[in-house]
Write a protein that holds these residues in place. Sequence first.
Motif, mmCIF file in Angstrom:
data_model
loop_
_atom_site.group_PDB
_atom_site.id
_atom_site.type_symbol
_atom_site.label_atom_id
_atom_site.label_comp_id
_atom_site.label_asym_id
_atom_site.label_seq_id
_atom_site.Cartn_x
_atom_site.Cartn_y
_atom_site.Cartn_z
ATOM 1 N N VAL A 187 63.948 33.679 9.150
ATOM 2 C CA VAL A 187 62.875 32.788 9.591
ATOM 3 C C VAL A 187 63.403 31.356 9.613
ATOM 4 N N THR A 188 63.174 30.632 10.717
ATOM 5 C CA THR A 188 63.729 29.288 10.897
ATOM 6 C C THR A 188 62.727 28.220 10.456
ATOM 7 N N PHE A 189 63.211 26.978 10.362
ATOM 8 C CA PHE A 189 62.329 25.855 10.051
ATOM 9 C C PHE A 189 61.261 25.698 11.133
ATOM 10 N N ALA A 190 61.639 25.890 12.415
ATOM 11 C CA ALA A 190 60.673 25.726 13.495
ATOM 12 C C ALA A 190 59.523 26.725 13.340
ATOM 13 N N GLU A 191 59.826 27.986 13.013
ATOM 14 C CA GLU A 191 58.788 29.004 12.827
ATOM 15 C C GLU A 191 57.947 28.704 11.595
ATOM 16 N N TRP A 192 58.580 28.233 10.510
ATOM 17 C CA TRP A 192 57.831 27.898 9.289
ATOM 18 C C TRP A 192 56.921 26.683 9.546
ATOM 19 N N ASP A 193 57.439 25.652 10.219
ATOM 20 C CA ASP A 193 56.642 24.453 10.464
ATOM 21 C C ASP A 193 55.424 24.770 11.333
ATOM 22 N N ALA A 194 55.515 25.787 12.206
ATOM 23 C CA ALA A 194 54.351 26.208 12.987
ATOM 24 C C ALA A 194 53.260 26.737 12.063
ATOM 25 N N CYS A 195 53.650 27.462 11.026
ATOM 26 C CA CYS A 195 52.686 27.976 10.037
ATOM 27 C C CYS A 195 52.048 26.821 9.274
ATOM 28 N N VAL A 196 52.851 25.797 8.903
ATOM 29 C CA VAL A 196 52.311 24.633 8.196
ATOM 30 C C VAL A 196 51.325 23.885 9.093
ATOM 31 N N ALA A 197 51.693 23.698 10.370
ATOM 32 C CA ALA A 197 50.827 22.975 11.299
ATOM 33 C C ALA A 197 49.499 23.707 11.501
ATOM 34 N N ALA A 198 49.527 25.044 11.460
ATOM 35 C CA ALA A 198 48.311 25.833 11.648
ATOM 36 C C ALA A 198 47.497 25.955 10.364
ATOM 37 N N GLY A 199 47.997 25.443 9.245
ATOM 38 C CA GLY A 199 47.276 25.522 7.977
ATOM 39 C C GLY A 199 47.491 26.824 7.234
ATOM 40 N N GLY A 200 48.380 27.666 7.719
ATOM 41 C CA GLY A 200 48.623 28.938 7.035
ATOM 42 C C GLY A 200 49.560 28.825 5.858
ATOM 43 N N CYS A 201 50.451 27.814 5.846
ATOM 44 C CA CYS A 201 51.419 27.618 4.773
ATOM 45 C C CYS A 201 51.183 26.237 4.156
ATOM 46 N N SER A 202 51.124 26.176 2.829
ATOM 47 C CA SER A 202 50.802 24.917 2.138
ATOM 48 C C SER A 202 52.028 24.109 1.763
ATOM 49 N N HIS A 203 53.209 24.714 1.749
ATOM 50 C CA HIS A 203 54.426 24.035 1.270
ATOM 51 C C HIS A 203 55.294 23.634 2.461
ATOM 52 N N ARG A 204 55.684 22.346 2.516
ATOM 53 C CA ARG A 204 56.625 21.892 3.554
ATOM 54 C C ARG A 204 57.967 21.624 2.887
ATOM 55 N N PRO A 205 58.916 22.570 2.934
ATOM 56 C CA PRO A 205 60.161 22.448 2.167
ATOM 57 C C PRO A 205 61.102 21.399 2.750
ATOM 58 N N SER A 206 61.965 20.875 1.858
ATOM 59 C CA SER A 206 62.994 19.911 2.280
ATOM 60 C C SER A 206 64.136 20.639 2.980
ATOM 61 N N ASP A 207 64.723 19.967 3.994
ATOM 62 C CA ASP A 207 65.883 20.550 4.681
ATOM 63 C C ASP A 207 67.200 19.984 4.149
ATOM 64 N N GLU A 208 67.158 19.216 3.022
ATOM 65 C CA GLU A 208 68.345 18.645 2.374
ATOM 66 C C GLU A 208 69.125 17.707 3.302
ATOM 67 N N GLY A 209 68.485 17.245 4.393
ATOM 68 C CA GLY A 209 69.187 16.384 5.335
ATOM 69 C C GLY A 209 70.079 17.138 6.309
ATOM 70 N N TRP A 210 69.957 18.477 6.375
ATOM 71 C CA TRP A 210 70.814 19.297 7.256
ATOM 72 C C TRP A 210 70.158 19.559 8.619
ATOM 73 N N ARG A 211 68.946 19.057 8.839
ATOM 74 C CA ARG A 211 68.156 19.241 10.062
ATOM 75 C C ARG A 211 67.400 20.566 10.005
ATOM 76 N N ARG A 212 66.301 20.618 10.807
ATOM 77 C CA ARG A 212 65.380 21.752 10.727
ATOM 78 C C ARG A 212 65.582 22.661 11.945
ATOM 79 N N ASP A 213 64.665 22.635 12.883
ATOM 80 C CA ASP A 213 64.776 23.385 14.144
ATOM 81 C C ASP A 213 65.181 24.840 13.896
ATOM 82 N N ASN A 214 66.374 25.244 14.404
ATOM 83 C CA ASN A 214 66.769 26.653 14.338
ATOM 84 C C ASN A 214 67.680 26.969 13.154
ATOM 85 N N ARG A 215 67.696 26.102 12.153
ATOM 86 C CA ARG A 215 68.376 26.475 10.902
ATOM 87 C C ARG A 215 67.418 27.311 10.053
#
Length: 742
Positions: free
Chosen positions: A560-588
């Motif tokens: 599961v990528t950051f982009a797919e997880w952030d979609a869950c956060v934006a929809a209110g389904g996920c409460s935690h927005r994790p740090s990417d450690e400065g490595w970038r999000r998107d398809n990581r």
Amino acid sequence: MKVALLVGPSYAEGSGISPLLYARNDAIALGQALREVCRFDRVIVLAGTTGSDAPTRTAIVGELERLADSEEEISHFVFAFSGHGRRRAIAGQDHYFLFPADARASNPGTLLDLATVRLSLERIPAAAITLILDCCRNDPDAGKGEADNLLPDEGLAKDLGIERIPAAGSGAGGQGKALFLMNACSPSERAYENTAQKRGAFFHHLIEGIEGRQWPSGSLTVQEAFTQARDALARNPRYRQTPTFEAPDPSRTAYLAEVGGTGPGLPPRKTNWADRRPWFAAGVATLAVAACAGWLYVERWPWLDARLCAWRAASCEPAQAALAVVTGQLREAERHYEALDRARGQAAAEAAAARVVADQARTSLSAALAAAEQATAARDAARAEAQQAVGERDGQRRAAGEAQARAEAAERRREEAQAAAQAARQAASEAAGRQQAAEARATTAESEAAGLRRDLAAARAELATRTQAPPQAPAAANAPTAPPQAVAPSSVRPSSSASGFPVPERGRFRDCPECPEMVVIPSGSFRMGSPAGEAGRDPDEGPERPVTLRSPLAVGRFEVTFAEWDACVAAGGCSHRPSDEGWRRDNRPVINVSWNDAQQYVAWLSRRTGQRYRLLTEAEWEYAARAGTTTPWHTGGSIGPSQAVFGSSRTEPVGSRPANRFGLHDMHGNVLEWVEDCYVDRYPQDSGDASQAVSTGGCASRVLRGGSWINTPQDLRSALRRRYSPGNQFNFIGFRVARTPG
């Protein structure tokens, strides 16, 4: 003088030990603080990767032995170690081991027993000794914040010679010596690294306290330095470690840095005129008596002679009385100086006797030094023989290890050959079945063809009979005949997927635009776990058992990528927005998510699509990872950087490495993946159904699979298991999803 020996090992790839990011930084930074702030006279840092300053086992023991044999007067000695450590119960007693830079997980003889270190410390001629350890103290897991099982269970005491090591404190030179011990964590706990400060968490606060110079008394004791570091670490709840401190006696104190000290000595007393007073008074009195007696007569200067005569008349009797007093003082002074002369003579005689004794002592010392040199030469020869013996033993062990490796490789090739033969037999059996089915279909087709030929012959005969029949009446002959009735063609419908999933395009599908891309894997059977001879095998990887995936299963093509997880956060389904450690999000791959966070995501995905999404079971994950293989990795008997992300400094975008035979990417490396099961140390034997997850009451730990970007190749094997608390969030942990038919 104050001396420090600081060790911060970096572990080599292929040692079977997880790398530490900041142990080298710890040793260098603490050395700078002790040298510049605490004014240590000599600081030895072993933190190199190669060369004389590499913290190998030989280098560490050699430095301790050199300090023990030194004739320097050491007021305070500090030994600090930042690296891997672990506790192990042997013969009912706890033993603690340190991992030098050349340690090997498969060879206990390369480790450094803490009892051996303490014996060496007892021999160092120092009034106070401080031992600082920033390493894990847990068992059976080892590694700074990483659950690694590095020591084998068999033959440990024999290989390390534990029974021959006496208890700490029994070595020579231990009388009256103060030994202070700082541990970064308590027994059964792990020590962690501070990624923000790029140091070990405990070492960071210890160095920060020294460099801050917030010392109420103007000096810094060992106890005060520990208390400051412990209290600072307690204010950061992320690190679940409790530092401990041991002192020989609460009344004993040792200083890391002190002010004041002894001042210069008093200057030697100088002789003044008062010490010469008897002689001065005697001279004055003698002149006065001479003047009174008329001994002084100044012929050239009558005026002076006249004055002297007048003075003689007025002062003769007082001068004579003064002369008597001074004469008594002179006699007393003469007796005093005679006594001094006698004392000087006696002291000179005693000094001569002392010189004779000193000459004899120097002669004895020369003989002792010669004997010591002979003993040193004998010791060096013995050490050379011992090193040669150790080299021969290591050579034998290496040869035995290579032979064992060849035997294991041969055994693996034999097993692969057996598996290939079994596969060939199965393929032959399937081919024979297909041949029989084809023959049966051919026989059926031949029978149907024969029937058609008979029907055709009958139709032709009937047609011939009709053509030879007498002509009908004209009206009947001219009547229109009914056309032959056409047979309706059978209706053709597109077949749906037999697995219950949508018919995939190129073997893949998505249930929604922001949903993970899924791959349908076929049903089948495999042997779960690792064979006893697999290199790096842990006891919890068995016993091997047959497991069956009874129906096809849809598995996430990628983690599961950051982009797919952030979609869950934006929809209110996920409460935690994790740090990417400065490595970038998107398809990581998404990181810093717990098992509980992953459950939020699959619940939202199920609501979003109306389908049943979940985490893979542990058996489903290993079946999907192996993809029909029986080797340690789905790539075969080895794996390299071009095949998986490992031994790196960060994650990489998903799909950066080739997929396995099922079309799944990153099953080895990149991030560890949460699965559904509770952790148990042995596989259950009551069920061979891959869809059944292991569930226990309480479930303190959940299982992770696949290895990550910080691991070694052995940690990426298909059978290797890891466990963490379901609430843990680390930058090397992510997950992938599964979907059941519906």
